[in-house]
Write a protein that holds these residues in place. Structure first.
Motif, PDB file in Angstrom:
ATOM      1  N   UNK A 213      88.356 -87.020 -58.575  1.00  0.00           N
ATOM      2  CA  UNK A 213      87.946 -87.993 -57.559  1.00  0.00           C
ATOM      3  C   UNK A 213      86.458 -87.819 -57.275  1.00  0.00           C
ATOM      4  N   UNK A 214      86.035 -88.189 -56.087  1.00  0.00           N
ATOM      5  CA  UNK A 214      84.647 -87.965 -55.694  1.00  0.00           C
ATOM      6  C   UNK A 214      84.503 -86.530 -55.215  1.00  0.00           C
ATOM      7  N   UNK A 215      83.645 -85.770 -55.891  1.00  0.00           N
ATOM      8  CA  UNK A 215      83.444 -84.374 -55.538  1.00  0.00           C
ATOM      9  C   UNK A 215      81.957 -84.126 -55.324  1.00  0.00           C
ATOM     10  N   UNK A 216      81.655 -83.022 -54.657  1.00  0.00           N
ATOM     11  CA  UNK A 216      80.268 -82.613 -54.445  1.00  0.00           C
ATOM     12  C   UNK A 216      79.976 -81.420 -55.334  1.00  0.00           C
ATOM     13  N   UNK A 217      78.879 -81.493 -56.086  1.00  0.00           N
ATOM     14  CA  UNK A 217      78.494 -80.365 -56.931  1.00  0.00           C
ATOM     15  C   UNK A 217      76.982 -80.185 -56.925  1.00  0.00           C
ATOM     16  N   UNK A 218      76.562 -78.944 -57.111  1.00  0.00           N
ATOM     17  CA  UNK A 218      75.148 -78.622 -57.272  1.00  0.00           C
ATOM     18  C   UNK A 218      74.876 -78.530 -58.774  1.00  0.00           C
ATOM     19  N   UNK A 219      74.033 -79.387 -59.319  1.00  0.00           N
ATOM     20  CA  UNK A 219      73.756 -79.334 -60.758  1.00  0.00           C
ATOM     21  C   UNK A 219      73.183 -77.980 -61.168  1.00  0.00           C
ATOM     22  N   UNK A 220      73.336 -77.586 -62.432  1.00  0.00           N
ATOM     23  CA  UNK A 220      72.786 -76.320 -62.906  1.00  0.00           C
ATOM     24  C   UNK A 220      71.270 -76.267 -62.730  1.00  0.00           C
ATOM     25  N   UNK A 221      70.747 -75.065 -62.494  1.00  0.00           N
ATOM     26  CA  UNK A 221      69.289 -74.897 -62.379  1.00  0.00           C
ATOM     27  C   UNK A 221      68.608 -75.318 -63.670  1.00  0.00           C
TER      28      UNK A 221
END
Length: 328
Positions: free
Chosen positions: A119-127
């Protein structure tokens, strides 16, 4: 006296080459290779694929570059293997290990978490990613030793499932996701939630937008097609240092997919020859017929046996915004 525009170098070849990018090749290098093979005037790609990844890299030639945004906005399917027990700076095998664990997750434990990643999730992209921070690529800043802080973002994962678990160390997943989703971040976050850490060891993209695995063309096949079309040089010419060049592009062109293939989800307006001539001149045309739509935000027009424009339908008229092979 007005100066004439410089004639573009290369052939005016238009369409898509759905490259099965080999592992170890960068996306920019892949585009340059295909442009060189086809002697194309213009080329671009729809969605960067990491050098360590393999699989689908749709490469647009000529007028097909105008349809790149529609492909980039399409859904993508990835198959990726996660190695449990270690987290790295890059979330894959390229970076050094930063955290380790002796814990290994059961299949049941992994599957119990998968609904949290769909579904709609929150993620921090890789550095180490292509995201820009103050005009600089994150991976460039990270390689220079700078601390990279990327804000969390909302992405969409339509499907995430286990397809294999060959051993206790490794789980193979398949994910279908929207634009901007990083499966490396999924692997990292799953590892943290499971308390065992994890990173991607294999990554392959199998689908982008309207293109599927059946459309994939290996680089070796394109190289062989180019070889078929090379002129044959006699021994004397070779000794003099001459190089064979492609003189017949037909074997290569057999692998080119029509530009409109990328627009499978858009409404198609089929024009008469008279209407096509008007659209090619940048003019709108009234659509007739009981089933003709009155409004459509995005559509494409075909005429003379090819795609000729991208545009919109407003008040029952197709209005071109980008014309192929005409003005604009």
């Amino acid at each position: 006296m007005a100066r004439r525009g410089k004639k573009p170098k290369g052939r005016p070849v238009n369409g898509w080459v759905i490259l099965d990018k080999p592992k170890g090749m960068g996306s920019t290098d892949a585009v340059a290779k295909i442009k060189w093979l086809y002697f194309a005037q213009k080329a671009g790609h729809a969605g960067t694929l990491d050098p360590l990844a393999s699989g689908m890299l749709p490469i647009a030639l000529g007028d097909a570059t105008k349809t790149v945004p529609f492909v980039m906005d399409g859904r993508k399917v990835y198959r990726f293997s996660v190695r449990w027990g270690a987290e790295t700076t890059t979330d894959d095998t390229e970076g050094p290990v930063t955290q380790t664990s002796e814990e290994r997750p059961s299949r049941a434990a992994i599957e119990a978490l998968l609904p949290d990643y769909t579904g709609e999730i929150t993620q921090v992209p890789p550095a180490f990613s292509a995201i820009k921070i103050d005009g600089e690529r994150a991976y460039d800043l990270a390689r220079e030793g700078e601390t990279v802080e990327i804000a969390a973002r909302t992405v969409e994962v339509l499907r995430l499932e286990i397809v294999d678990q060959p051993d206790a160390e490794t789980t193979v997943f398949e994910a279908e996701c929207g634009k901007g989703t990083y499966v490396r971040a999924i692997a990292r976050d799953l590892g943290r939630d499971l308390g065992c850490y994890g990173h991607v060891v294999e990554l392959r993209r199998t689908s982008v937008g309207a293109f599927t695995e059946d459309d994939l063309v290996p680089l070796e096949a394109l190289m062989e097609a180019a070889e078929e079309g090379r002129e044959r040089l006699d021994a004397e010419a070779v000794e003099a240092g001459a190089k064979a060049r492609v003189v017949d592009f037909a074997p290569l062109d057999d692998y080119v997919v029509a530009p409109e293939t990328a627009l499978a989800e858009l409404y198609e307006v089929m024009l008469t020859d008279e209407q096509a001539a008007r659209v090619l001149s940048g003019n709108p045309v009234i659509l007739r017929g009981r089933d003709a739509p009155v409004f459509c935000e995005e559509a494409f027009a075909t005429g003379h046996g090819r795609m000729i424009a991208l545009g919109a339908i407003e008040e029952g008229a197709f209005k071109p915004k980008r014309v192929f092979g005409g003005r604009g």
